[in-house]
Scaffold this motif. Structure first.
Motif, PDB file in Angstrom:
ATOM      1  N   LYS A  63      33.799 -37.334  58.302  1.00 16.27           N
ATOM      2  CA  LYS A  63      34.864 -37.966  59.421  1.00 16.27           C
ATOM      3  C   LYS A  63      35.118 -39.508  58.844  1.00 16.27           C
ATOM      4  CE  LYS A  63      36.435 -38.548  63.753  1.00 16.27           C
ATOM      5  NZ  LYS A  63      35.719 -38.598  64.711  1.00 16.27           N
ATOM      6  N   HIS A 106      30.420 -24.989  62.446  1.00 19.29           N
ATOM      7  CA  HIS A 106      29.863 -26.072  63.416  1.00 19.29           C
ATOM      8  C   HIS A 106      28.496 -25.912  63.656  1.00 19.29           C
ATOM      9  CE1 HIS A 106      33.940 -26.254  64.962  1.00 19.29           C
ATOM     10  NE2 HIS A 106      34.186 -24.905  64.748  1.00 19.29           N
ATOM     11  N   PRO A 118      25.744 -33.093  60.274  1.00 17.34           N
ATOM     12  CA  PRO A 118      25.994 -33.909  61.283  1.00 17.34           C
ATOM     13  C   PRO A 118      24.923 -35.100  61.626  1.00 17.34           C
ATOM     14  CG  PRO A 118      25.247 -31.835  61.722  1.00 17.34           C
ATOM     15  CD  PRO A 118      25.180 -31.687  60.486  1.00 17.34           C
ATOM     16  N   ASP A 127      27.006 -38.388  66.141  1.00 14.11           N
ATOM     17  CA  ASP A 127      28.364 -38.505  66.586  1.00 14.11           C
ATOM     18  C   ASP A 127      29.418 -37.421  65.640  1.00 14.11           C
ATOM     19  OD1 ASP A 127      27.813 -39.804  69.159  1.00 14.11           O
ATOM     20  OD2 ASP A 127      27.776 -41.512  68.104  1.00 14.11           O
ATOM     21  N   HIS A 128      29.102 -37.838  64.295  1.00 20.64           N
ATOM     22  CA  HIS A 128      29.911 -37.302  63.393  1.00 20.64           C
ATOM     23  C   HIS A 128      29.535 -37.164  61.825  1.00 20.64           C
ATOM     24  CE1 HIS A 128      31.514 -41.781  63.825  1.00 20.64           C
ATOM     25  NE2 HIS A 128      31.467 -41.368  62.610  1.00 20.64           N
ATOM     26  N   ASP A 129      30.189 -36.693  61.148  1.00 19.97           N
ATOM     27  CA  ASP A 129      29.467 -36.797  59.706  1.00 19.97           C
ATOM     28  C   ASP A 129      30.260 -37.726  58.844  1.00 19.97           C
ATOM     29  OD1 ASP A 129      31.855 -35.581  59.129  1.00 19.97           O
ATOM     30  OD2 ASP A 129      31.148 -33.352  59.244  1.00 19.97           O
ATOM     31  N   ARG A 134      28.528 -33.239  55.186  1.00 20.27           N
ATOM     32  CA  ARG A 134      28.749 -32.485  56.115  1.00 20.27           C
ATOM     33  C   ARG A 134      27.699 -32.311  57.194  1.00 20.27           C
ATOM     34  NH1 ARG A 134      28.723 -27.419  54.824  1.00 20.27           N
ATOM     35  NH2 ARG A 134      29.079 -26.741  56.853  1.00 20.27           N
ATOM     36  N   ASP A 153      22.684 -41.569  60.498  1.00 21.74           N
ATOM     37  CA  ASP A 153      23.568 -42.642  61.402  1.00 21.74           C
ATOM     38  C   ASP A 153      23.703 -43.886  60.576  1.00 21.74           C
ATOM     39  OD1 ASP A 153      23.895 -40.668  63.392  1.00 21.74           O
ATOM     40  OD2 ASP A 153      22.508 -41.236  64.566  1.00 21.74           O
TER      41      ASP A 153
END
Lengths: 350, 366
Positions: free
Chosen positions: B104, B339, B96, B99-101, B94, B73
């Motif tokens: 993003k 995912h 995670p 919230d995102h990677d 990639r 994070d």
């Protein structure tokens, strides 16, 4: 005050540039110069020379194959080729993979302002040579020039059409249990040539892209047998992606043998160092074919006589088992899945 | 190909397998610590070739997998800063975060560069003095010298626009922690060959004695892994528990002294949180105060990060060798490489990803 009138002159636009300017895409005088001096000398033919907004083609009756592809490879020049011959060969191959004979192409350039004319010229020479070799004519085109930073040097789109003989039924939905899978030669050359020519990699190789137009190889194959069930040029995603697409489209399973798959030593070495599976790496001059068992040998022999199929080999077969998936017998005698590659191994390889 | 084919030769593999079969009389549980070994085992199908009595369990040696969520994070927050050029190995992009990677971040305008060598990041800093270049340095002892070298190089060149977001973990404390678990089943270890190449195997001698387990520093090719298993099996069957070196072409008892000197100059041992496992005392490396200017965690204070892990994910138990990926109810369903719910499904070296990618169980063959 004395004015020397001879010191003054009306400012004329500069017409001599080393690099492409925004005005070259404006549709005005500079655009016309660009077409006359760069494009027509390379691609000129009666259909293109008219400079109409479209090409009017007289085609014999029958089925047409039609395809389009965009090319954004980085770097634009790489060992074994450049974005130009890649753009011609890629579209020729896409047409050929259904058994059609490619005839006509369109070429559209998106050029970043500042591209050296020397680079554009070099790209066009490569395109001319590739089109001549493949026996296709560029009959219509377009050029846009965009602001610095709006694209990276040059992007090329090519579309093409080809004639499909009536007796040919080649499709990724046609694979059948018992078909043999033929690979036309060594894999992963193109992707690794791009990868190892990128800045930042601290080792050097002599790996060259395999970019080539495969229409003449396909001709030889179809002369050996018109019973070919499927063909695919394994570009992005490599052989693994093509085989997985077939398995899903035809709802069959595929088994390949690791030991039969040709990978050149330099390519294998580079793949090992970078931790990349050659099965996932792009090719630009190879094809996979699914051929019924009884005609596989004659198709294979025809391929091996062609310069682009010298290393052709049967790498596996279609099975009724594990539908939609690809398995591989490992050289140690075990089996594993060959999965669809998740994402790009490398950005912008074609 | 030289240096590869001789370690992948089918007839030698069969010979070692026969030896293993001839030696094994009882069931044994052996852990390969390194994710690279897990990957090779599944890629070549070695697990299918072993006698049933030998169970391989997969260890925590995937640096991407054990990088704490909190640090991911932080990486995502730093990479999103407009003045930052963020350099990372491709694998990390990639993984995670809460919230995102990092991908993003890239797609929303962050300046992210995938690099292959740590010194590339230094080069980028040199060439772009107007940018704050941050290198995401993740790994075990193997990558610590190279990553430490970037800081020494940046200091030497006076590149004050360069910093490192460091997440280094150490193998021996992790093995100790796993062996101390009440439900530990592992009886022998394939130690990570490249970690031992840097650090040597002295640290493992005390572990072997203390916990009475054979430990064999092992390479990454199929022959290496099979020979390593054979060495562990022979010791187990004979009741021995020693450190025995399989990876002789790379590992020396004392390791690589100059590389260790770089590690000791730049880093100091610190407590470290392992994703999926939790905190392990003295199990990581942190950048020394002397190099604080090059420490991205100090340079870009990122506060208010409260990481959230998906509840269904059992990657912690997978990383500790307590469960196999196939035992997870989400495996291949809610959790796929497209995912991923946990890091073991993301990294190439993660056990879940290796199972998903290679194991024939997915096609109902095993």
């Amino acid at each position: 005050m004395n004015v020397d009138i001879n010191k003054y002159s009306c400012p004329l636009p500069v017409m001599d540039h080393d690099t492409v300017q925004l005005a070259h895409g404006s549709g005005g005088k500079l655009s016309a110069d660009l077409i006359a001096n760069f494009f027509l000398p390379r691609f000129g033919n009666p259909l293109l020379d008219r400079l109409d907004d479209q090409a009017v083609l007289a085609l014999p009756p029958g089925r047409l194959a039609f395809t389009t592809d965009s090319f954004v490879v980085d770097p634009i020049f790489f060992p074994g080729g450049d974005i130009g011959d890649l753009a011609i060969n890629g579209t020729v191959n896409d047409i050929s993979m259904c058994g059609a004979r490619p005839l006509y192409l369109s070429v559209a350039f998106i050029i970043e302002e500042g591209l050296p004319f020397a680079d554009l010229h070099r790209i066009l020479l490569a395109m001319e040579a590739a089109a001549d070799k493949a026996g296709v004519a560029v009959v219509t085109g377009d050029t846009k020039v965009v602001n610095k930073g709006s694209c990276d040097k040059v992007f090329i789109n090519t579309s093409g059409i080809g004639l499909l003989p009536d007796n040919i039924q080649i499709s990724s939905t046609n694979l059948q249990s018992g078909d043999r899978i033929i690979l036309s030669g060594s894999i992963a050359d193109h992707g690794m040539a791009i990868m190892t020519s990128r800045e930042g990699l601290s080792f050097q190789t002599r790996i060259r892209s395999d970019t080539a137009a495969l229409n003449s190889l396909v001709d030889c194959m179809l002369q050996a047998s018109t019973e070919i069930h499927a063909m695919r040029d394994p570009t992005r995603g490599g052989a693994a992606a093509s085989l997985n697409e077939w398995a899903k489209s035809s709802q069959i399973g595929i088994v390949i043998d690791e030991e039969t798959i040709p990978v050149h030593p330099q390519v294998r070495g580079a793949c090992e160092i970078l931790g990349i599976d050659p099965l996932n790496v792009a090719n630009e001059g190879k094809l996979l074919a699914a051929v019924p068992a009884d005609s596989a040998q004659s198709v294979l022999e025809a391929m091996q006589k062609h310069p682009y199929g010298k290393e052709a080999v049967i790498i596996g077969e279609v099975v009724a088992d594990h539908k939609g998936m690809v398995a591989m017998n490992t050289s140690l005698g075990a089996a594993r899945i060959v999965d669809m590659p998740l994402g790009e191994q490398l950005p912008r390889i074609c | 190909m030289k240096y590869l084919d001789e370690y992948r030769t089918p007839w030698i593999a069969r010979h070692i397998l026969t030896e293993i079969n001839n030696n094994v009389t009882r069931p044994w549980v052996i852990m390969e610590v390194c994710g690279g070994q897990t990957h090779a085992i599944l890629k070549h199908g070695i697990d299918q070739l072993l006698p049933n009595k030998i169970e391989l369990v997969h260890g925590p040696g995937c640096p991407v997998c054990v990088t704490p969520l909190e640090l991911l994070d932080k990486a995502i927050a730093i990479a999103a800063r407009p003045e930052v050029t963020f350099c990372s190995y491709g694998d990390m992009l990639r993984v995670p975060g809460s919230d995102h990677d990092l991908f993003k971040v890239k797609s929303t305008g962050g300046d992210l560069r995938i690099i292959y060598s740590p010194l590339e990041a230094v080069k980028i800093a040199r060439e772009h003095p107007d940018r704050q270049v941050v290198f995401f340095a993740v790994g075990f002892e193997t990558t610590a010298p190279g990553n430490g070298m970037t800081i020494l190089q940046a200091e030497k060149e006076g590149l004050h626009n360069f910093s490192v977001l460091s997440s280094h973990v150490l193998v021996p404390p992790a093995i100790r922690a796993l062996l101390s678990l009440p439900d530990n089943r592992v009886q022998g270890y394939l130690a990570p060959g490249h970690v031992c190449t840097v650090m040597g195997w002295q640290d493992y001698e005390a572990i072997a004695r203390r916990f009475k387990v054979p430990i064999v520093p092992t390479g990454f090719e199929p022959m290496d892994i099979l020979e390593g298993i054979l060495m562990v099996v022979k010791q187990l069957e004979q009741g021995r528990y020693e450190v025995q070196n399989q990876y002789r072409r790379s590992v020396k008892r004392e390791g690589n002294i100059p590389a260790q000197e770089i590690i000791n100059t730049v880093f100091e041992v610190a407590d470290r949180n392992w994703r999926g496992i939790g905190p392990i005392p003295a199990s990581g490396l942190r950048i020394r105060q002397k190099f604080a200017d090059f420490d991205a965690e100090r340079k870009f204070p990122v506060s208010s990060i409260y990481p959230r892990e998906p509840e269904i994910c059992i990657s912690g138990q997978v990383l500790q060798g307590l469960k196999k990926p196939k035992e997870c109810t989400a495996f291949g369903k809610e959790c796929t490489p497209e995912h991923p719910l946990g890091a073991t499904m993301v990294s190439n070296e993660g056990a879940c990803a290796a199972y998903y990618k290679y194991n024939m169980a997915r096609v109902g063959r095993i």
